[in-house]
Design a protein around this motif. Structure first.
Motif, PDB file in Angstrom:
ATOM      1  N   GLY A  11       0.864  -1.231  -0.044  1.00 34.40           N
ATOM      2  CA  GLY A  11      -0.059  -0.171  -0.001  1.00 34.40           C
ATOM      3  C   GLY A  11       0.872   1.169  -0.059  1.00 34.40           C
ATOM      4  O   GLY A  11       0.390   2.246   0.361  1.00 34.40           O
ATOM      5  N   ARG A  12       1.961   1.053  -0.450  1.00 30.10           N
ATOM      6  CA  ARG A  12       2.776   2.530  -0.575  1.00 30.10           C
ATOM      7  C   ARG A  12       2.642   3.159  -1.699  1.00 30.10           C
ATOM      8  O   ARG A  12       2.350   2.820  -2.665  1.00 30.10           O
ATOM      9  CB  ARG A  12       4.277   2.192  -0.635  1.00 30.10           C
ATOM     10  N   LYS A  20      -1.320   9.572  -7.181  1.00 29.96           N
ATOM     11  CA  LYS A  20      -1.799   8.498  -6.310  1.00 29.96           C
ATOM     12  C   LYS A  20      -1.794   7.057  -6.555  1.00 29.96           C
ATOM     13  O   LYS A  20      -2.336   6.203  -5.984  1.00 29.96           O
ATOM     14  CB  LYS A  20      -3.225   9.069  -6.100  1.00 29.96           C
ATOM     15  N   GLN A  21      -0.709   6.763  -7.346  1.00 31.62           N
ATOM     16  CA  GLN A  21      -0.505   5.326  -7.703  1.00 31.62           C
ATOM     17  C   GLN A  21      -0.100   4.674  -6.556  1.00 31.62           C
ATOM     18  O   GLN A  21       0.811   5.156  -5.796  1.00 31.62           O
ATOM     19  CB  GLN A  21       0.788   5.525  -8.989  1.00 31.62           C
ATOM     20  N   GLU A  29      11.109   0.962  -5.523  1.00 35.16           N
ATOM     21  CA  GLU A  29      11.393   2.291  -5.554  1.00 35.16           C
ATOM     22  C   GLU A  29      10.362   3.165  -4.952  1.00 35.16           C
ATOM     23  O   GLU A  29       9.356   2.744  -4.257  1.00 35.16           O
ATOM     24  CB  GLU A  29      11.323   2.674  -7.363  1.00 35.16           C
ATOM     25  N   VAL A  30      10.602   4.294  -4.724  1.00 33.55           N
ATOM     26  CA  VAL A  30       9.566   5.311  -4.263  1.00 33.55           C
ATOM     27  C   VAL A  30       8.462   5.990  -4.883  1.00 33.55           C
ATOM     28  O   VAL A  30       7.652   6.716  -4.687  1.00 33.55           O
ATOM     29  CB  VAL A  30      10.458   6.357  -3.435  1.00 33.55           C
ATOM     30  N   PHE A  31       8.955   5.997  -6.496  1.00 42.41           N
ATOM     31  CA  PHE A  31       8.176   6.320  -7.236  1.00 42.41           C
ATOM     32  C   PHE A  31       7.489   5.231  -8.277  1.00 42.41           C
ATOM     33  O   PHE A  31       7.951   4.089  -8.296  1.00 42.41           O
ATOM     34  CB  PHE A  31       8.870   7.175  -8.210  1.00 42.41           C
TER      35      PHE A  31
END
Ligand SMILES: [Zn+2]
Length: 47
Positions: A11-12, A20-21, A29-31
């Motif tokens: 759910g990150r 809001k992906q 990754e954070v993106f």
């Protein structure tokens, strides 16, 4: 027998401010894939 697969937290969300992906647990990754490798200007100016 269980095989441990390294996964990220569930759910990150993409770190991009307007995205809001939800990231896959297999995506470390954070993106999201759209913003991968991009640094939003809003974060960049926040020094
Ligand atoms: Zn994104």
């Amino acid at each position: 027998m269980s095989v441990k697969i390294r996964t990220s937290r569930k759910g990150r969300k993409c770190r991009h401010p307007h995205c809001k992906q939800i990231l896959s647990i297999y995506n470390h990754e954070v993106f999201c894939h759209v913003h991968h490798g991009q640094l939003p200007q809003e974060l960049r100016s926040k020094a």
